[in-house]
Design a protein around this motif. Structure first.
Motif, PDB file in Angstrom:
ATOM      1  N   LYS A  40       1.025  -0.994  -0.349  1.00  9.29           N
ATOM      2  CA  LYS A  40      -0.731  -0.128   0.174  1.00  9.29           C
ATOM      3  C   LYS A  40       0.692   1.516  -0.175  1.00  9.29           C
ATOM      4  N   ALA A  43       2.861   2.044  -3.213  1.00 12.20           N
ATOM      5  CA  ALA A  43       1.489   2.328  -4.083  1.00 12.20           C
ATOM      6  C   ALA A  43       1.178   4.039  -4.343  1.00 12.20           C
ATOM      7  N   MET A  44       1.159   3.787  -2.359  1.00 11.60           N
ATOM      8  CA  MET A  44       0.844   5.462  -2.132  1.00 11.60           C
ATOM      9  C   MET A  44       2.413   6.940  -3.033  1.00 11.60           C
ATOM     10  N   ALA A  46       4.359   5.629  -5.439  1.00  2.52           N
ATOM     11  CA  ALA A  46       4.300   5.785  -6.561  1.00  2.52           C
ATOM     12  C   ALA A  46       3.198   6.619  -7.797  1.00  2.52           C
ATOM     13  N   SER A  47       2.033   6.650  -6.767  1.00  3.39           N
ATOM     14  CA  SER A  47       1.333   7.920  -7.304  1.00  3.39           C
ATOM     15  C   SER A  47       1.737   9.620  -6.897  1.00  3.39           C
ATOM     16  N   ALA A  48       2.548   9.569  -5.528  1.00  3.54           N
ATOM     17  CA  ALA A  48       2.462  10.445  -5.402  1.00  3.54           C
ATOM     18  C   ALA A  48       3.619  11.147  -6.208  1.00  3.54           C
ATOM     19  N   GLU A  64       6.246  -0.133  -9.600  1.00  2.00           N
ATOM     20  CA  GLU A  64       5.963  -1.159  -8.501  1.00  2.00           C
ATOM     21  C   GLU A  64       5.287  -2.860  -8.145  1.00  2.00           C
TER      22      GLU A  64
ATOM     23  N   ILE B  50      -6.390   4.871   0.330  1.00  2.00           N
ATOM     24  CA  ILE B  50      -5.009   5.580  -0.359  1.00  2.00           C
ATOM     25  C   ILE B  50      -4.675   5.725  -1.845  1.00  2.00           C
ATOM     26  N   ARG B  51      -4.883   4.089  -1.696  1.00  2.00           N
ATOM     27  CA  ARG B  51      -4.634   4.139  -2.866  1.00  2.00           C
ATOM     28  C   ARG B  51      -5.659   4.184  -4.713  1.00  2.00           C
ATOM     29  N   LEU B  54      -6.026   7.397  -5.005  1.00  2.00           N
ATOM     30  CA  LEU B  54      -4.991   8.665  -5.920  1.00  2.00           C
ATOM     31  C   LEU B  54      -4.595   8.007  -7.409  1.00  2.00           C
ATOM     32  N   GLU B  58      -4.523  10.308 -10.100  1.00  2.00           N
ATOM     33  CA  GLU B  58      -3.614   9.722 -11.006  1.00  2.00           C
ATOM     34  C   GLU B  58      -4.252   9.947 -12.994  1.00  2.00           C
ATOM     35  N   VAL B  92      -0.126  14.273   0.769  1.00  2.00           N
ATOM     36  CA  VAL B  92       0.033  13.272  -0.804  1.00  2.00           C
ATOM     37  C   VAL B  92       0.159  14.420  -2.003  1.00  2.00           C
ATOM     38  N   ALA B  96       2.965  16.419  -3.563  1.00  2.00           N
ATOM     39  CA  ALA B  96       3.534  16.254  -5.251  1.00  2.00           C
ATOM     40  C   ALA B  96       3.148  17.396  -5.874  1.00  2.00           C
TER      41      ALA B  96
END
Ligand code: SF4
Ligand code: SF4
Lengths: 223, 126
Positions: A40, A43-44, A46-48, A64, B50-51, B54, B58, B92, B96
């Motif tokens: 998790k 993933a967080m 990588a998105s950031a 990832e 969260i993922r 996101l 994205e 986050v 970014a």
């Protein structure tokens, strides 16, 4: 487990800003449990990174992956191709895993995304606490099962010091229980209080952190 | 030629707890404000990670998480968990350099279709 916390995003981004192909590699063991470097968190992060790159107009490919452990060689097989592909590997394992990844793939740049903290337990959901300092010669039996090294701020074997007040440690009374108060209370509960009268001899620190990098060899298990 | 200042419309993804917001959305079905909105039905707001949020951001969407009122979660802590996760997502986004308003969270009950339409209207504003 080994506990860790993720580094601030800016620090991570600086470390890998020149990588055009980046693999973010999580670890499925300790750091998954302490919610710092598992699937998790990969993933967080990588998105950031993707969002930040897009915003800054930077082009980078980010992959990832998370493997069972980064401190055992065999688990890397699954991601060997991704590691070969990457300019840099951002390891979300503890410092052990991050180093071992670099050893397993010589010549590959591996950078850590986490700050490794201590050997700890889950006190309650979202809270992890230190319990052991890996001293190499466990003395829990003499202290009612409460570790004087990890839980007394000064690692006193003949405590408490003069700064123990109302069960709190003078180093940070708002945050820390006095380890020696805990030892005293536990020994009393176990009916072993008289044993605390004994003066503990100097401890042999060479068994653990001192004396260079540690090594354990189990002859019957080696090939 | 594109008119100056005119930005392409951002997609809106709304995560709906099936105990409240999903029911409110059914009652509000047909309201023009809901046009083009992607509803994702979840068994509890606490299911939204969260993922998940996101990934949608994205992909270019804005995200709205709708949960039952605080202290009224069928699974006790689901909505509070998500509230904390939404805060984490905001952090986050801040890291970014993205506008934090891309994710929002609101609380409503199943008998509140008006509030649902209003919060969606609010979330659709660029
Ligand atoms: S005495 Fe040493 S091995 Fe035992 S818990 Fe304390 S630090 Fe760990
Ligand atoms: S107050 Fe207690 S825990 Fe703190 S240093 Fe002294 S004996 Fe150790």
């Amino acid at each position: 487990m080994i506990t860790a916390e993720r580094k601030p995003f800016g620090e991570i981004a600086d470390m890998v800003q020149d990588a055009k192909k980046l693999l973010i590699l999580g670890c499925g063991s300790c750091v998954t449990v302490c919610m710092a470097g598992g699937e998790k968190e990969v993933a967080m992060l990588a998105s950031a990174m993707r969002l930040a790159n897009r915003k800054a107009g930077r082009k980078a490919d980010i992959r990832e992956a998370t493997i069972e452990r980064q401190c055992d060689r065999e688990w890397f097989d699954k991601v060997a191709e991704d590691i070969e592909w990457a300019d840099a590997v951002l390891s979300m394992a503890c410092g052990v895993g991050a180093q071992f990844c670099g050893e397993a793939f010589e010549g590959k740049r591996v950078v850590p995304a986490l700050n490794t903290k201590f050997y700890g337990a889950t006190e309650r959901q979202g809270v992890w606490v230190e319990r052991c300092a890996g001293c190499g010669k466990c003395v829990l039996a003499d202290f009612g099962g409460v570790c004087p090294i990890a839980r007394c701020s000064k690692s006193l074997l003949n405590g408490p010091c003069g700064g123990s007040q109302d069960g709190k440690c003078e180093v940070d009374p708002d945050r820390l229980d006095c380890g020696w108060q805990l030892i005293h209370d536990r020994m009393k509960l176990l009916g072993l209080l008289d044993r605390l009268e004994a003066v503990q001899p100097l401890k042999d620190w060479s068994a653990g952190g001192d004396g260079g990098p540690g090594r354990i060899v189990r002859e019957d298990a080696t090939l | 030629m594109k008119k100056p200042g005119k930005r392409p419309k951002q997609r809106l993804v709304v995560f709906c707890c099936e105990n409240s917001a999903a029911k409110a959305a059914e009652s509000a079905a047909g309201d023009p404000m809901l046009k083009g909105v992607e509803f994702v039905r979840v068994p509890c707001a606490g299911r939204v990670e969260i993922r998940h949020i996101l990934k949608r951001i994205e992909a270019g969407a804005a995200v709205l998480a709708l949960a039952c009122p605080l202290d009224n979660c069928k699974y006790i802590h689901g909505n509070r968990r998500t509230l904390k996760r939404v805060d984490r997502v905001k952090q986050v986004l801040k890291d970014a350099g993205i506008e934090e308003g891309r994710v929002r969270m609101e609380f409503l009950s199943s008998v509140d279709p008006h509030k649902l339409v209003n919060v969606i209207k609010e979330a659709k504003r660029p």
